[in-house]
Design an enzyme around this catalytic site. Structure first.
Site, PDB file in Angstrom:
ATOM      1  N   SER A  64       0.970  -1.269   0.039  1.00  0.00           N
ATOM      2  CA  SER A  64       0.212  -0.071   0.084  1.00  0.00           C
ATOM      3  C   SER A  64       0.856   1.329   0.074  1.00  0.00           C
ATOM      4  O   SER A  64       1.851   1.422   1.089  1.00  0.00           O
ATOM      5  CB  SER A  64      -1.015   0.010   1.220  1.00  0.00           C
ATOM      6  OG  SER A  64      -1.798   1.091   1.237  1.00  0.00           O
ATOM      7  N   GLY A  65       0.360   2.127  -0.797  1.00  0.00           N
ATOM      8  CA  GLY A  65       1.296   3.492  -0.922  1.00  0.00           C
ATOM      9  C   GLY A  65       2.626   3.141  -1.948  1.00  0.00           C
ATOM     10  O   GLY A  65       3.162   4.297  -1.831  1.00  0.00           O
ATOM     11  N   THR A 119      -1.426   2.346  -8.142  1.00  0.00           N
ATOM     12  CA  THR A 119      -2.639   3.088  -8.807  1.00  0.00           C
ATOM     13  C   THR A 119      -2.110   4.189  -9.646  1.00  0.00           C
ATOM     14  O   THR A 119      -2.558   4.381 -10.636  1.00  0.00           O
ATOM     15  CB  THR A 119      -3.562   3.590  -7.782  1.00  0.00           C
ATOM     16  OG1 THR A 119      -4.108   2.664  -6.869  1.00  0.00           O
ATOM     17  CG2 THR A 119      -4.962   4.323  -8.465  1.00  0.00           C
ATOM     18  N   ASN A 138      -1.110   5.370   3.116  1.00  0.00           N
ATOM     19  CA  ASN A 138      -1.548   5.983   1.727  1.00  0.00           C
ATOM     20  C   ASN A 138      -2.663   6.951   1.919  1.00  0.00           C
ATOM     21  O   ASN A 138      -3.533   6.617   2.481  1.00  0.00           O
ATOM     22  CB  ASN A 138      -1.660   4.890   0.548  1.00  0.00           C
ATOM     23  CG  ASN A 138      -1.803   5.476  -0.574  1.00  0.00           C
ATOM     24  OD1 ASN A 138      -1.702   6.801  -0.679  1.00  0.00           O
ATOM     25  ND2 ASN A 138      -1.643   4.755  -1.637  1.00  0.00           N
ATOM     26  N   SER A 158      -5.567   5.673  -0.630  1.00  0.00           N
ATOM     27  CA  SER A 158      -5.318   3.805  -0.767  1.00  0.00           C
ATOM     28  C   SER A 158      -6.373   3.263  -1.295  1.00  0.00           C
ATOM     29  O   SER A 158      -7.650   3.547  -0.991  1.00  0.00           O
ATOM     30  CB  SER A 158      -5.143   3.450   0.840  1.00  0.00           C
ATOM     31  OG  SER A 158      -4.637   1.919   0.620  1.00  0.00           O
ATOM     32  N   SER A 159      -6.196   2.340  -2.322  1.00  0.00           N
ATOM     33  CA  SER A 159      -7.402   1.544  -3.127  1.00  0.00           C
ATOM     34  C   SER A 159      -7.707   0.591  -1.973  1.00  0.00           C
ATOM     35  O   SER A 159      -6.883  -0.200  -1.563  1.00  0.00           O
ATOM     36  CB  SER A 159      -6.853   0.928  -4.298  1.00  0.00           C
ATOM     37  OG  SER A 159      -5.817   1.842  -5.029  1.00  0.00           O
ATOM     38  N   GLY A 196      -0.607  -5.472  -2.843  1.00  0.00           N
ATOM     39  CA  GLY A 196       0.627  -6.474  -2.690  1.00  0.00           C
ATOM     40  C   GLY A 196       0.416  -7.230  -1.438  1.00  0.00           C
ATOM     41  O   GLY A 196      -0.392  -7.079  -0.633  1.00  0.00           O
ATOM     42  N   GLU A 206       0.739  -8.385   2.027  1.00  0.00           N
ATOM     43  CA  GLU A 206       0.607  -7.500   3.220  1.00  0.00           C
ATOM     44  C   GLU A 206       0.779  -8.054   4.330  1.00  0.00           C
ATOM     45  O   GLU A 206       0.300  -9.308   4.729  1.00  0.00           O
ATOM     46  CB  GLU A 206      -1.104  -7.102   3.450  1.00  0.00           C
ATOM     47  CG  GLU A 206      -1.303  -5.536   3.395  1.00  0.00           C
ATOM     48  CD  GLU A 206      -2.729  -5.019   3.263  1.00  0.00           C
ATOM     49  OE1 GLU A 206      -2.664  -4.131   2.399  1.00  0.00           O
ATOM     50  OE2 GLU A 206      -3.674  -5.668   4.035  1.00  0.00           O
TER      51      GLU A 206
HETATM   52  N1  LIG Z   1       4.908   8.059  -9.984  1.00  0.00           N
HETATM   53  C1  LIG Z   1       4.954   8.793  -9.185  1.00  0.00           C
HETATM   54  N2  LIG Z   1       5.037  10.199  -9.048  1.00  0.00           N
HETATM   55  C2  LIG Z   1       4.869  10.972  -8.128  1.00  0.00           C
HETATM   56  N3  LIG Z   1       4.042  10.599  -6.829  1.00  0.00           N
HETATM   57  C3  LIG Z   1       3.761   9.187  -7.081  1.00  0.00           C
HETATM   58  C4  LIG Z   1       4.008   8.495  -7.965  1.00  0.00           C
HETATM   59  N4  LIG Z   1       3.476   7.183  -7.682  1.00  0.00           N
HETATM   60  C5  LIG Z   1       2.966   7.298  -6.448  1.00  0.00           C
HETATM   61  N5  LIG Z   1       3.016   8.580  -6.105  1.00  0.00           N
HETATM   62  C6  LIG Z   1       2.585   9.072  -4.820  1.00  0.00           C
HETATM   63  O1  LIG Z   1       2.273   8.098  -3.776  1.00  0.00           O
HETATM   64  C7  LIG Z   1       0.983   8.183  -3.410  1.00  0.00           C
HETATM   65  C8  LIG Z   1       0.624   6.648  -3.159  1.00  0.00           C
HETATM   66  O2  LIG Z   1       0.438   6.144  -4.635  1.00  0.00           O
HETATM   67  P1  LIG Z   1      -0.674   5.127  -4.869  1.00  0.00           P
HETATM   68  O3  LIG Z   1      -1.891   5.506  -4.587  1.00  0.00           O
HETATM   69  O4  LIG Z   1      -0.475   4.735  -6.489  1.00  0.00           O
HETATM   70  O5  LIG Z   1      -0.439   3.987  -4.223  1.00  0.00           O
HETATM   71  P2  LIG Z   1      -1.030   2.081  -4.536  1.00  0.00           P
HETATM   72  O6  LIG Z   1       0.348   1.350  -4.350  1.00  0.00           O
HETATM   73  O7  LIG Z   1      -1.803   2.325  -5.204  1.00  0.00           O
HETATM   74  O8  LIG Z   1      -1.331   2.220  -2.795  1.00  0.00           O
HETATM   75  P3  LIG Z   1      -2.729   1.346  -2.280  1.00  0.00           P
HETATM   76  O9  LIG Z   1      -2.354  -0.116  -2.403  1.00  0.00           O
HETATM   77  O10 LIG Z   1      -2.964   1.896  -0.941  1.00  0.00           O
HETATM   78  O11 LIG Z   1      -3.984   1.784  -3.191  1.00  0.00           O
HETATM   79  C9  LIG Z   1       0.391   8.930  -4.539  1.00  0.00           C
HETATM   80  O12 LIG Z   1      -0.834   9.497  -4.033  1.00  0.00           O
HETATM   81  C10 LIG Z   1       1.370   9.860  -4.694  1.00  0.00           C
HETATM   82  O13 LIG Z   1       1.195  10.829  -4.019  1.00  0.00           O
HETATM   83 MG   LIG Z   2      -4.079   2.161  -5.201  1.00  0.00          MG
END
Ligand SMILES: Nc1ncnc2c1ncn2[C@@H]1O[C@H](COP(=O)(O)OP(=O)(O)OP(=O)(O)O)[C@@H](O)[C@H]1O
Ligand SMILES: [Mg+2]
Length: 1110
Positions: free
Chosen positions: A107-108, A112, A157, A160-161, A387, A389
């Site tokens: 997460s984070g 996404t 995050n 977070s999704s 991923g 956890e």
């Molecule tokens: N390529 C990137 N460039 C800039 N910031 C990023 C990038 N990727 C992620 N981030 C930052 O990290 C934060 C978390 O990313 P994201 O929501 O994609 O995580 P996730 O892996 O989908 O987490 P979750 O499993 O909780 O959904 C985003 O809100 C953004 O602020």
């Molecule tokens: Mg996500």
């Protein structure tokens, strides 16, 4: 020219982990850190992309970058998510291979964001057009909607999704998107009713309360204040950098673009509001006669409002919170619910309501974005799923178990597909397949999903088993069934190994996942797996007068009562994971492994332990090992030859034959050991990264040499060009100088030569001249002498001849001379010598004739005042012409004069005299010039009135006119007749004709007049004369000029008369008897007509005012 680049150019660390040497976890992490510190967030493991979350925006996602990576080979540029997206898209479009992009990470970690980057890249590079753009827009806009309902702020995050998402994007044969299908997995619905500390509920609740208009909130019976709702945690309701109100507008807009109807949006918002209301319903116990407590709704207001919102009869819902009906076969048993059961039922309803709403949203979006045509489409799937956890304190529950199971499955297909791909490539390239040693996690998957004795099967069995079933009975069951499994660990299992393992609590079991050991607490497993919603509640929902809510609870339909238990959560998940895996297996996989650099959501921080942990459970080392098991590196022959051709003389600079042979020659020349590489059909396979690096090293050295060589040649060329230029310039300068010097020398020599020459020529000429002069003198002397001599001789002879023949020939000679003379005379006129004079005189005659005739023709008028005269035709006539003009003028004047009679002549003489007296002296004169002098104005002899006067005159009257005699006393005039005879002038009375005064002209001394335009005149008499006793006469007349002129003329001819003075001045004295009075003329304004007026100023002054003429 296209510049060939490679991943290997300007690498920071290594761009591809496969090339890491030596490959250890430490070097792996160090490489990641090194690259991360240099803003290189992407690193490859073969075709897998590792993505580090930068937690800040980097300038690497611009449209220019999209263009840079577009249509480039994967290893051509430095690692980037765009390279993977491009590779996947091109292989889908050009090779018709369905693709899936698997994005995993904790997460984070940025899953996404990565999925959005992939989607936006594909949207940017695929076709354009109105329809295609609409589809793209709908696909992209589905993200904000799903994120609002499915994402929440967690400690890890802010966005977070809380659900797994798999999206199939469908393309037509041209590669243009035509639609898509979204699948969602396991929404974390427990969040609806309870959130861990520091976390929030799903975004939509906050967005609705912050962003909706007052009117909307009123309709939904909501209050803007978060604190009014039990389901909304308060400690982190506001998140930094998150604008809920603006996001609400984005979501509404996105819903509109995706195709939601206005009433659908309204229904969705009503359900969201209903969930909030539901959370506020509270219960109180009410004692029953049987001794049990029964729950009752405490404050019915929220219940009422919720029922109004959803169109549910309040009593039905109220009852459902107090009673539970259990149906078995044909029996219906109703039991009461105590307070905690009522709360359980309320929360279960809220969770179900929300999760079903979420599933409905996904279905509704799918309806909008589904492809219109039924033909087979190419598909690109994007999987954004949680991923692995692992909560460190062993707080892993059912959800983590399910998630980790999903990741095990993904790892399994990763290994399967990577190996398959590897194997396929070996076969394709005709390379011998060596078995790869790797850990196969199928055994772990089997532990979980096996239908007979898998953990999920045990759980379901326990849930269905009649009798008392608890989480502990489930653990007992696991302890018996799975005890022997090498990846299962439990304190109470028969496996004595763990009996004393204190890290393993009694209520937990541990599974050795491929990514590490995870400790699961069994508490809640049964409950979450059952996912129970009392039938009374679903039936109450079904009864609602609300279209959407009815649709969400179909099992509440009494007509379709199904006594079978609904499938458990574990079963459903296993089923959907199975479907997903089957789906993924048919596609070409592309992996993005997201790694989170730190726990602080902060940029530029790289926490070693955290990354190490993720590297471990994402199995990245395993990835590298699998990838490197056979040959670490491979490259098509052409780019390989292109890159290393400078290392061998035969291949540098150009290899003419087939590229493979070129590479063979190259490798042989470089003496690379044959075990180190293998030749495939289209690629060369290099076993060890070391070999590749040694090639790179050599290449770099060679490039330096080449650069030096190029530099050397360039410098040589530059110097040579410069030298040649100088040389050419020098030749030009020298030529010009030489020319100049020679020219100078030549002019010097020339002038010297000319000088010498002129001296010598002068000398020569003078010499010749001297000689010639001498010669001439000699000749002249000779001639003179000869002449003298001949003269002397001739004279002597002549004398002799004369003497001899004088007499004899005298007559003949004289006769001959005489004849000659005659003849000459006769013919002289024919001699040319006289012709010029003749012609000249003839021409002169003609010219003169012409001139005189012309003059005659153009003679000017005979008027003596005519000024014109013809222009002279020839200059030589100048004098004659002027002379003639004067002659002509005199002649015409004479002619004119000759026409005058004596009287006229006299008149003119008078006029002439008048002019002599008055011209330019008296202003009155010009006006008198035109008037003829008539003399007798009164016709005195003819007028009978003056007969007496006339007879009194014994002489001829020369002038008779009326004058005014000025009176000295008042300056007024008295009319008098003025007569002039040859000897006298007479003044007579105008009426009676009686003579008042008769003065002989000789008594007149002078006459005074003014210079002005007036008729006043004074006749001054000589002192002592007879007439002088009365004094002078001051008169005025209209004919002053004539009177005075005549007086002067007559006076001049009179006997004894001397010259008569005429005094012209503006001030004169007049003698009146004894006194002298001054008469002064002044200019004045015209009065009583134009005449001058006389006024007595004082005794001695009379002032005559003459009107000014101007
Ligand atoms: N390529 C990137 N460039 C800039 N910031 C990023 C990038 N990727 C992620 N981030 C930052 O990290 C934060 C978390 O990313 P994201 O929501 O994609 O995580 P996730 O892996 O989908 O987490 P979750 O499993 O909780 O959904 C985003 O809100 C953004 O602020
Ligand atoms: Mg996500």
């Amino acid at each position: 020219m296209e510049v060939k680049t490679s991943l290997l150019d300007n690498m920071i660390g290594v761009g591809d982990m496969v090339l890491l040497e030596p490959l250890t976890e430490d070097s792996f992490i160090e490489n990641l850190r090194n690259r991360f510190d240099h803003n290189e967030i992407y690193t490859y493991i073969g075709s897998v992309v590792i993505s580090m979350n930068p937690y800040r925006s980097l300038p690497i996602f611009t449209p220019e970058k999209v263009e840079e990576y577009r249509n480039r080979n994967f290893y051509e540029l430095s690692p980037h998510i765009y390279a993977l997206a491009d590779e996947a898209y091109r292989s889908l479009r050009d090779q018709d291979k369905d693709q899936c992009i698997l994005i995993t990470g904790e997460s984070g970690a940025g899953k996404t964001e990565a999925s959005k980057l992939v989607m936006s890249y594909v949207a940017a590079v695929c076709g354009k057009g109105q329809e295609v753009n609409k589809v793209k827009e709908q696909l992209l806009q589905s993200n904000p909607v799903l994120e609002a309902f499915g994402n929440a702020k967690t400690v890890r995050n802010d966005n977070s999704s809380r659900f797994g998402k798999y999206m199939d994007i469908e393309f037509d044969f041209k590669g243009d998107p035509v639609g898509g299908v979204i699948s969602n997995y396991l929404l974390e619905k427990s969040r609806v009713v309870k959130q861990p500390r520091g976390e929030r509920n799903f975004h939509i609740f906050y967005q609705l309360l912050s962003g909706a208009s007052d009117d909307t909130l009123r309709k939904l019976k909501l209050d803007r204040d978060f604190s009014k709702y039990n389901y909304l945690s308060l400690d982190s309701a506001n998140v930094n950098g998150l604008d809920d109100a603006a996001n609400f507008r984005t979501v509404r807009n996105a819903m509109q673009i995706v195709g939601f109807m206005e009433d659908e949006v309204q229904s969705v918002l009503e359900l969201v509001a209903a969930v909030l209301k539901l959370g506020n319903i509270e219960f109180k116990p009410e004692s029953r006669s049987n001794g049990y407590d029964e729950s009752r709704v405490k404050d019915k207001n929220d219940l009422k409002e919720m029922c109004e919102l959803l169109g549910i009869e309040q009593s039905v819902l109220e009852r459902a919170f107090s009673y539970r009906t259990v149906e078995a076969k044909l029996e219906k048993v109703s039991t009461t619910l105590n307070v905690s059961q009522a709360y359980y039922a309320r929360d279960a309803l809220a969770k179900n309501l929300y999760s079903r709403l979420f599933s409905w949203l996904v279905t509704r979006i799918n309806e909008s974005i589904k492809a219109q045509s039924k033909t087979r489409h190419k598909v690109m799937g994007v999987l954004d799923i949680y991923g692995f956890e692992i909560f460190e304190d062993g707080d892993n529950s059912f959800e983590q178990f399910i998630i980790n199971y999903c990741n095990e499955k993904l790892q399994q297909i990763f290994i399967e597909l990577t190996l398959r791909e590897e194997q396929e490539e070996y076969i394709r390239e005709d390379i011998e397949w060596t078995n790869i040693e790797y850990f196969n996690n199928a055994v772990i998957c089997d532990l979980i999903e096996n239908n007979q004795n898998g953990i999920l099967a045990m759980l379901d069995e326990e849930c269905l088993r009649p009798g008392t079933v608890t989480d502990i009975t489930f653990l007992d069951k696991l302890n018996t069934v799975c005890a022997e499994h090498q990846h299962f660990e439990s304190r109470l299992s028969k496996n004595s190994k763990f009996l004393t393992d204190h890290s393993l609590p009694h209520s937990c079991f541990r599974i050795q996942h491929y990514a590490g050991k995870v400790l699961y607490r069994v508490e809640g497993f049964m409950d979450k797996n059952n996912d129970l919603l009392y039938r009374d509640l679903s039936q109450a929902m079904y009864k609602a007068n609300h279209k959407l809510i009815k649709q969400l609870f179909p099992e509440g339909n009494p007509a379709k009562v199904n006594l079978k238990r609904p499938p458990t959560a574990g079963f459903q998940f296993k089923h959907s994971v199975g479907t997903l895996m089957r789906n993924l297996q048919t596609k070409n996989p592309n992996y993005i492994r997201c790694v989170k650099p730190n726990d602080k959501k902060a940029p530029r921080i790289f926490t070693d332990s955290l990354v190490r942990h993720q590297v471990a459970y994402l199995g990245l080392m395993e990835n590298v090992r699998v990838r490197r098991a056979g040959y670490a590196y491979r490259q098509a022959y052409e780019p390989c030859l292109e890159r290393y051709k400078m290392l061998c003389k035969q291949t540098w600079p150009h290899w003419k034959g087939p590229t493979r042979e070129g590479v063979e020659v190259l490798m042989a020349d470089l003496q690379v050991s044959t075990e180190e590489f293998a030749y495939g059909n289209s690629k060369i396979f290099i076993r060890n990264p070391r070999t590749l690096f040694s090639l790179e090293e050599k290449r770099r050295g060679c490039l330096e040499n080449l650069a030096a060589l190029i530099q050397k040649i360039y410098r040589g060329w530059k110097c040579r060009t410069h030298f040649l230029l100088l040389k050419r310039s020098q030749v030009v300068v020298a030529a010009w100088y030489r020319r100049y010097a020679q020219q100078k020398k030549y002019t010097q020599i020339k002038s010297a030569t000319i000088m010498v020459q002129s001296y010598s020529r002068g000398w020569k000429a003078r010499k010749i001249l001297r000689e010639l002069k001498h010669q001439k003198r000699c000749e002249e002397a000779a001639t003179t002498i000869a002449a003298y001599w001949h003269g002397t001789q001739a004279r002597r002879e002549l004398k002799r001849l004369k003497k001899e023949a004088r007499r004899r020939h005298a007559v003949a000679v004289i006769w001959a001379y005489w004849l000659g003379l005659k003849v000459r005379r006769e013919y002289r006129k024919f001699f040319r010598a006289n012709a010029g004079r003749k012609i000249y005189s003839f021409i002169m005659q003609r010219l003169m004739q012409k001139y005189f005739l012309g003059l005659k023709r153009d003679l000017p008028s005979m008027s003596p005042i005519g000024g014109s005269w013809p222009t002279r035709p020839y200059r030589f006539l100048d004098t004659a012409h002027t002379e003639l003009r004067s002659i002509f003028h005199h002649w015409r004047c004479k002619k004119y004069r000759s026409r005058f009679t004596d009287e006229r002549k006299a008149v003119f003489e008078e006029k002439l005299q008048a002019s002599e007296i008055f011209k330019d002296k008296k202003a009155l004169y010009p006006s008198s010039v035109g008037q003829p002098f008539r003399g007798d104005y009164l016709e005195i002899s003819k007028n009978p009135k003056y007969q007496k006067l006339s007879s009194a005159m014994d002489e001829k009257v020369l002038l008779a006119d009326m004058v005014n005699k000025i009176n000295r006393a008042n300056g007024k005039g008295t009319a008098r007749i003025f007569l002039l005879t040859k000897n006298n002038f007479v003044l007579a009375d105008q009426k009676t004709g009686q003579v008042k005064a008769s003065v002989p002209l000789p008594d007149l001394a002078s006459i005074s007049v003014s210079t002005q335009n007036d008729g006043f005149f004074a006749l001054k008499l000589k002192e002592g004369s007879a007439g002088a006793t009365k004094g002078d006469f001051l008169l005025s007349s209209e004919h002053l000029i004539e009177i005075i002129t005549k007086l002067r003329r007559t006076g001049a001819t009179a006997v004894n008369h001397n010259h008569l003075d005429i005094d012209i001045s503006d001030e004169f004295l007049v003698q009146f008897k004894q006194d002298k009075v001054c008469v002064k003329f002044v200019q004045g304004a015209p009065k009583n007509g134009n005449g001058a007026s006389c006024k007595r100023k004082n005794n001695r002054l009379l002032e005559v005012s003459v009107p000014s003429t101007a």
